[in-house]
Design a protein around this motif. Structure first.
Motif, PDB file in Angstrom:
ATOM      1  N   LYS A 306      -1.415   0.984   2.142  1.00 26.20           N
ATOM      2  CA  LYS A 306      -1.866  -0.073   1.223  1.00 26.20           C
ATOM      3  C   LYS A 306      -3.342  -0.415   1.451  1.00 26.20           C
ATOM      4  O   LYS A 306      -3.851  -0.301   2.574  1.00 26.20           O
ATOM      5  N   GLU A 307      -3.946  -0.845   0.360  1.00 28.33           N
ATOM      6  CA  GLU A 307      -5.391  -1.063   0.377  1.00 28.33           C
ATOM      7  C   GLU A 307      -5.823  -2.037   1.478  1.00 28.33           C
ATOM      8  O   GLU A 307      -5.236  -3.103   1.643  1.00 28.33           O
ATOM      9  N   GLN A 312      -9.028  -2.770   7.958  1.00 24.63           N
ATOM     10  CA  GLN A 312      -8.972  -3.988   8.763  1.00 24.63           C
ATOM     11  C   GLN A 312      -8.571  -3.665  10.210  1.00 24.63           C
ATOM     12  O   GLN A 312      -9.111  -4.244  11.146  1.00 24.63           O
ATOM     13  N   PRO A 355      -0.217  -5.716   4.627  1.00 27.82           N
ATOM     14  CA  PRO A 355      -0.815  -6.291   3.403  1.00 27.82           C
ATOM     15  C   PRO A 355      -0.641  -7.810   3.338  1.00 27.82           C
ATOM     16  O   PRO A 355      -1.565  -8.519   2.952  1.00 27.82           O
ATOM     17  N   LYS A 356       0.534  -8.300   3.744  1.00 23.68           N
ATOM     18  CA  LYS A 356       0.753  -9.752   3.694  1.00 23.68           C
ATOM     19  C   LYS A 356      -0.171 -10.493   4.646  1.00 23.68           C
ATOM     20  O   LYS A 356      -0.654 -11.583   4.352  1.00 23.68           O
ATOM     21  N   ASP A 357      -0.356  -9.900   5.830  1.00 24.78           N
ATOM     22  CA  ASP A 357      -1.274 -10.509   6.805  1.00 24.78           C
ATOM     23  C   ASP A 357      -2.679 -10.584   6.227  1.00 24.78           C
ATOM     24  O   ASP A 357      -3.384 -11.576   6.388  1.00 24.78           O
ATOM     25  N   ILE A 358      -3.081  -9.498   5.578  1.00 21.41           N
ATOM     26  CA  ILE A 358      -4.431  -9.476   5.004  1.00 21.41           C
ATOM     27  C   ILE A 358      -4.564 -10.576   3.955  1.00 21.41           C
ATOM     28  O   ILE A 358      -5.551 -11.314   3.933  1.00 21.41           O
ATOM     29  N   GLU A 359      -3.554 -10.683   3.114  1.00 24.35           N
ATOM     30  CA  GLU A 359      -3.552 -11.728   2.087  1.00 24.35           C
ATOM     31  C   GLU A 359      -3.757 -13.119   2.682  1.00 24.35           C
ATOM     32  O   GLU A 359      -4.547 -13.917   2.194  1.00 24.35           O
ATOM     33  N   SER A 360      -3.019 -13.383   3.766  1.00 21.76           N
ATOM     34  CA  SER A 360      -3.096 -14.731   4.346  1.00 21.76           C
ATOM     35  C   SER A 360      -4.121 -14.824   5.479  1.00 21.76           C
ATOM     36  O   SER A 360      -4.177 -15.819   6.185  1.00 21.76           O
ATOM     37  N   GLY A 361      -4.923 -13.767   5.652  1.00 16.96           N
ATOM     38  CA  GLY A 361      -6.010 -13.808   6.639  1.00 16.96           C
ATOM     39  C   GLY A 361      -5.532 -14.027   8.055  1.00 16.96           C
ATOM     40  O   GLY A 361      -6.099 -14.796   8.825  1.00 16.96           O
TER      41      GLY A 361
END
Lengths: 481, 481
Positions: A306-307, A312, A355-361
């Motif tokens: 995933k992107e 990251q 991806p979820k971690d990235i979304e929520s920083g």
């Protein structure tokens, strides 16, 4: 993808401790890739993880001894038979278990040479040559090497025909100086165990029966494994002038008088890796204290296709690498497989990022020692990891102390001693008259040996637990590796 | 006071290089306390200074290989005879010079074991077990250890029955990868020599006659000693799949096909300490490049009983120790004695400080490499030392390069080759047809051997210098250690 999550257990599963502690131990050695068996009986291959842990232990102890004026040297690995025989008690102790070299190339040697089982004789031979004046003292030498002892029964790290260790050998002008050195090194061993390996030890003196061959006094640190057995984890010997007399090591003192030197020797080996396994390991594998973990943090990307995920992870790895020993597992295995693999290898902290971690920083951090999970904001990752690693290190020591306390029992009578020895593993405190006969009787009768006469003495009674004679000392008894 | 200045020469004097280069060499080994002879023939004692230099070299190379993904491991020191025999060329090369263990304790072994002369066979045995898939490749392993080769004629550091080294052993999926590894390591060896030891080298390939037993291609770095002899200072071998076929080391590639691995091995030993002595040493002893000098600066108090001298020395030591490796010699020997002693031991910079220096707020700095003296204001000592150490390091390399250039000669005809070989030591460049016969003729006739086929080729002519056949390559010829 190599395997999905369901296969992990099947592939990595090890015997549980409860089922078979000995098999659990060797399962970890092999599956965590610490070591492997070799084609040479009793000799193991130290694989990258096992050797890297040894390098961490080396670095810790090497700094302690260098900071106190010790120098590393290297002596030959071979000892002529006549040299080994110079100190009577010493040769008697070691000759039965040495490997003998009889041929060089196609020629038979004029004199057999043994591979060093320990190097007192070589150091003494050298000291006799280079020590003349009080100006040459003290000599504070150490060497990192391997030694050979032809053992019948061997177990990886615990007992081997060849093992890695350090052996310190020092020469001093007085007995007191030698004694101070002997005890200072014992303190260093305790420091390495407590502050790096998170293993509490009992410091004490060995009984005469357990004394090193040729020593006047042998001191030991004893640690308690998870199965309640004791492991001698380092020893330090005061030789007084015994070896000096056998090897004629003399010096001219400040009053221009000829004196024998006083000597010590001390060793700590890759046994400590065995201790690490047996004190901290669990049914999912090795658990390493952060200070000696070659990898402190493993970063595992989740849904790495995933992107932004891999980018990251790479960024985090580069950012964290200046402060911690970090590995990014970017292999094509599944996250679940990776979780199990790095658990097996004892990595203290796992950092998961998807991806979820990235979304929520944020990132997810999972402790190896107690499986605790937490999420941390991206800009606080570094300080969170620092705190967590410290916490893991101190929690691991704390748990080991509690285990040791819970498994140290007092015996006031022989019946109590017998009952405890039968029902429990662990340390047993009991009073002793000092006679080798009582010691041997207890061993033959109850299967426990005198681990040490601890420095921290207590007065549990006035009589020997075995013979009713006046007690001299408190002794720690136990089964041992 | 132990001795006054006039005695120094008498006590510390060594044979001059001109008088007897070989004796000058061993004089330095002994008097600089780098090593000592042991009671075991051909084995030396690595004394603190010698071992500390080795630790500096280890640290430099260890960082290079770890930064490029290599792992340290440790294999057994013993090899069963049957394992040594698995690769035909290899056993033929090494069997005549190994030490054989025939007994363990009081019992005769079922199979003889040799002490490793090198560990290809052990690594191959391990690789055959742990390599299955392309995911397991590359394997980039190294070990620091000692090896035994039963040599007839031995010299400290240069040739010994036992010596310390590192041996790297890697396995790769393709020949090209193995070749890239082989040459990368050769570059690292060059880097260690040039950037740390201040020794320029010639990189090249060994002729078939000089190839490692079992290798497809052997590469070497050759350095030039002060007496004009060449010293092979590190070798890197590409094994292609020869060992893999002998030991059956196979993997499943990405297309699910079974393939043999391609392997390399490479080693650098304590010979490099011999090179340090013979490239940089002078008639006052050892001269160490600052980067590998265990002590970079020695502080010597002059008239140390005078007020303020010792205090200032102690202060300086503490101040400088955060940036440099500093020793304060506060022994009761005379300053002159100390000067000579630390010159013998090759300490790059001497800092003298006496009452006059204190008065004028300065110190005196003396370079070991060229005896240059300067005075520096107290508050500029640190930056002055930093600059001087850099300057010494680069000057030493520069001088070694000039010596190598001045002692590299071209031979266009056989007569020229003969004349140069007779009149000069040093490297000789000459064209060669590639035949082992010509190589052997030159060796037997002129006493020089093919040091290497250098990577930097030149076209000096079209014909072989020995046989008039078409020349294939330029070869570097020379006498060697």
């Amino acid at each position: 993808m190599l395997n999905d999550k369901n296969d992990n257990k099947k592939v990595l599963a090890i015997t549980s401790r409860e089922e078979d502690f000995a098999r659990w131990y060797t399962d970890i050695v092999i599956k965590a890739e610490l070591a492997d068996y070799s084609t040479v009986k009793g000799c193991i291959v130290y694989r990258p993880l096992g050797y890297a842990i040894w390098e961490m232990i080396q670095a810790a102890f090497d700094k302690m001894i260098k900071d106190t004026g010790h120098h590393n040297v290297y002596m030959p690995m071979l000892i002529p038979e006549s040299l080994l025989q110079k100190e009577a008690e010493h040769v008697e102790g070691f000759a039965p278990e040495v490997a003998w070299v009889t041929h060089g190339g196609h020629e038979k040697l004029a004199e057999r040479l043994c591979i060093r089982p320990t190097s007192e004789t070589l150091f003494c031979d050298h000291y006799a040559k280079v020590i003349q004046s009080h100006r040459d003292l003290p000599k504070l030498y150490n060497q990192w090497c391997s030694v050979c002892r032809w053992e019948k029964t061997t177990r990886p790290f615990l007992r081997g025909s060849e093992f890695l260790w350090q052996e310190g050998h020092t020469a001093h002008a007085t007995y007191d100086e030698a004694q101070t050195e002997t005890l200072m090194i014992l303190d260093f061993y305790e420091d390495v165990c407590r502050d790096f390996l998170a293993i509490p030890v009992i410091k004490g003196q060995k009984t005469d029966r357990e004394r090193f061959a040729g020593a006047k006094a042998t001191y030991t640190i004893e640690s308690l494994m998870n199965d309640g057995k004791s492991l001698q984890s380092g020893t330090s010997h005061n030789f007084s002038d015994g070896f000096a007399r056998a090897f004629d090591i003399k010096f001219t003192d400040k009053n221009n008088e000829i004196q024998y030197v006083y000597q010590t020797s001390w060793g700590m080996s890759t046994r400590t890796i065995g201790a690490l396994i047996m004190v901290h390991g669990d049914d999912n594998g090795l658990v390493l204290p952060p200070k000696v973990a070659p990898t402190q943090v493993v970063i595992i990307p989740v849904a790495s296709h995933k992107e932004g995920v891999m980018e990251q992870c790479v960024r985090l790895k580069s950012q964290l690498s200046s402060k911690f020993r970090v590995v990014l597992d970017d292999s094509d295995k599944s996250p679940g497989w990776k979780f199990a693999e790095h658990e097996m290898k004892g990595v203290p902290l796992r950092l998961e990022l998807g991806p979820k971690d990235i979304e929520s920083g944020q990132v997810t951090l999972v402790r190896r020692d107690n499986s605790e999970k937490c999420t941390v904001a991206l800009d606080e990752v570094s300080s969170a990891i620092e705190k967590l690693l410290d916490k893991i290190q101190s929690d691991m020591l704390q748990r080991a102390i509690e285990h040791k306390t819970a498994n140290t029992r007092v015996a006031n009578t022989y019946e109590e001693l017998a009952a405890i020895a039968e029902q429990h593993a662990g340390f047993i405190k009991a009073m002793w008259c000092g006679s080798g006969e009582c010691e041997l009787n207890i061993k033959n009768d109850l299967g426990v040996t005198a681990r040490c006469i601890p420095f921290e003495q207590e007065q549990l009674g006035s009589k020997c637990i075995a013979c009713d004679e006046a007690a001299k000392q408190l002794v720690i008894w136990g089964k041992s590796y």
